[in-house]
Design an enzyme around this catalytic site. Sequence first.
Site, PDB file in Angstrom:
ATOM      1  N   PHE A   1       0.861  -1.176   0.000  1.00 44.11           N
ATOM      2  CA  PHE A   1       0.000   0.000   0.000  1.00 44.11           C
ATOM      3  C   PHE A   1       0.903   1.232   0.000  1.00 44.11           C
ATOM      4  O   PHE A   1       1.157   1.832   1.027  1.00 44.11           O
ATOM      5  CB  PHE A   1      -0.838  -0.066   1.282  1.00 44.11           C
ATOM      6  CG  PHE A   1      -2.088   0.745   1.253  1.00 44.11           C
ATOM      7  CD1 PHE A   1      -2.424   1.531   0.172  1.00 44.11           C
ATOM      8  CD2 PHE A   1      -2.938   0.718   2.355  1.00 44.11           C
ATOM      9  CE1 PHE A   1      -3.586   2.271   0.173  1.00 44.11           C
ATOM     10  CE2 PHE A   1      -4.104   1.454   2.371  1.00 44.11           C
ATOM     11  CZ  PHE A   1      -4.421   2.235   1.275  1.00 44.11           C
ATOM     12  N   HIS A   2       1.436   1.577  -1.174  1.00 43.41           N
ATOM     13  CA  HIS A   2       2.419   2.667  -1.231  1.00 43.41           C
ATOM     14  C   HIS A   2       1.757   4.005  -1.539  1.00 43.41           C
ATOM     15  O   HIS A   2       0.530   4.114  -1.521  1.00 43.41           O
ATOM     16  CB  HIS A   2       3.547   2.332  -2.204  1.00 43.41           C
ATOM     17  CG  HIS A   2       3.101   2.092  -3.615  1.00 43.41           C
ATOM     18  ND1 HIS A   2       2.922   3.108  -4.508  1.00 43.41           N
ATOM     19  CD2 HIS A   2       2.784   0.934  -4.261  1.00 43.41           C
ATOM     20  CE1 HIS A   2       2.521   2.578  -5.664  1.00 43.41           C
ATOM     21  NE2 HIS A   2       2.426   1.269  -5.529  1.00 43.41           N
ATOM     22  N   ALA A   3       2.565   5.006  -1.820  1.00 42.34           N
ATOM     23  CA  ALA A   3       2.064   6.383  -1.910  1.00 42.34           C
ATOM     24  C   ALA A   3       0.947   6.566  -2.937  1.00 42.34           C
ATOM     25  O   ALA A   3      -0.019   7.276  -2.675  1.00 42.34           O
ATOM     26  CB  ALA A   3       3.218   7.331  -2.209  1.00 42.34           C
TER      27      ALA A   3
END
Lengths: 322, 101
Positions: free
Chosen positions: B27-29
């Site tokens: 769940f990155h930027a």
Amino acid sequence: MRGAKKKGSERSVTVAAFLDAGKTSFGMELVSGKAGLQKQILEPAVNRPGLALAGFFHYFAFRRIQVLGHAEHAYLFSLDEVQRANRLAAVFERHVPCVVVTRKRRVLPEICRLGDEFQIPVLRCPAVTGHFINKATVLMEDLSAPRMSLQGTMVEIYGIGVLLTGPAGTGKSETALALVKRGHCLVSDDVANLRLENSGAIIATAPDAIKYHMEVRGLGIIHVPSLFGVTSVQSSKRLNMIVHLERPAAERIDPGSRKEGVISVLGKDVTRVVIPVAPGRDTAALVEVAALNFKLKVLGHDAAKEFDERLIANISERSGHE
Amino acid sequence: MNNSQDGAGESAKVIVRDMTIKNKRGFHARPASLVAKIAFNFDGDITIEKDGTVVTAKSVMGLLSLEAGKGTRIRITASGDGAEKAVSDIEQVLKQTFEEL
């Protein structure tokens, strides 16, 4: 208060968690008794089981971490093999949470065996016993401290730890950015991890993943110390007050509206000031003054109260003359 | 793998949905900012929970602080008007793999 919360009761600590934290901070390692890693350390403290090894079990602090240092080993070596095994077994039979051997010494084979037999982790640590006890005590206090996380931006203003709270879109991050530009420090943007220390102080830190970063609408994610220098950030800060930013229901803010009170955070009362946010109001300046006013009150001056008292005194003096 | 619970009244309806992060990089930027955008435009309360830590889905920093990697199980909880749509929109975003990054 709106926002994310984690239950803030006293936390129990497993041996696994203690080992994990101790691995990095003082090179602790597991020797035997792996099956017992999920055991709870019921009292977050360290005990030297000297008296227990001598066979005296009244008031044996079996809920604590048991440490075997130089003195304990010297005593164990003074016993014959059978006696030594019996005395050690008697300690393990009390279901202590774990046993730590200090000074990186070779762990006696009977201790290893007892660890596996009773499923009690036996750990080893390179530090001398005194250092281990100090470090382990601090570590256990930290691990067992009640904690929670709150939605809010934590800043430090003139030495005062201020948590900015409020619904999404009220400008918490923008206000923090303006405060950083004025020379204050960012601790954490939008999420603050709070921990209650034994002293009663609530300490705020940033979650590791987002430390020193901010998300500003329209700009994205920025790295604060790269832009504003190392003095613009701080890794932790004691929480002194909460400033709640609120978009007022009515378009105009009533003069004289002033909301101040206390809310309970981790069981401690924290001063909370509500500041209405509206276009054209310099929120950062308002927060800065709220912090200064708080400091003034801590020093024993309540400006609003003193003003009112002086005014009342003046009025009654004048009406007395007529 | 989802369940919806009915509250007392229509407005108190709470949507709860469990899901697993599929995307390789977690769940990155980018997914976080897409989720926050959907959540921000929804008026009610909406949170995402991972291992007991609950954050508001309206904050990018909050979502990133979860450090949810591939295979992490999360729970989305929303209440208020349009909660159902907000939750399924977020679910759609999280189903994407973001391989182009």
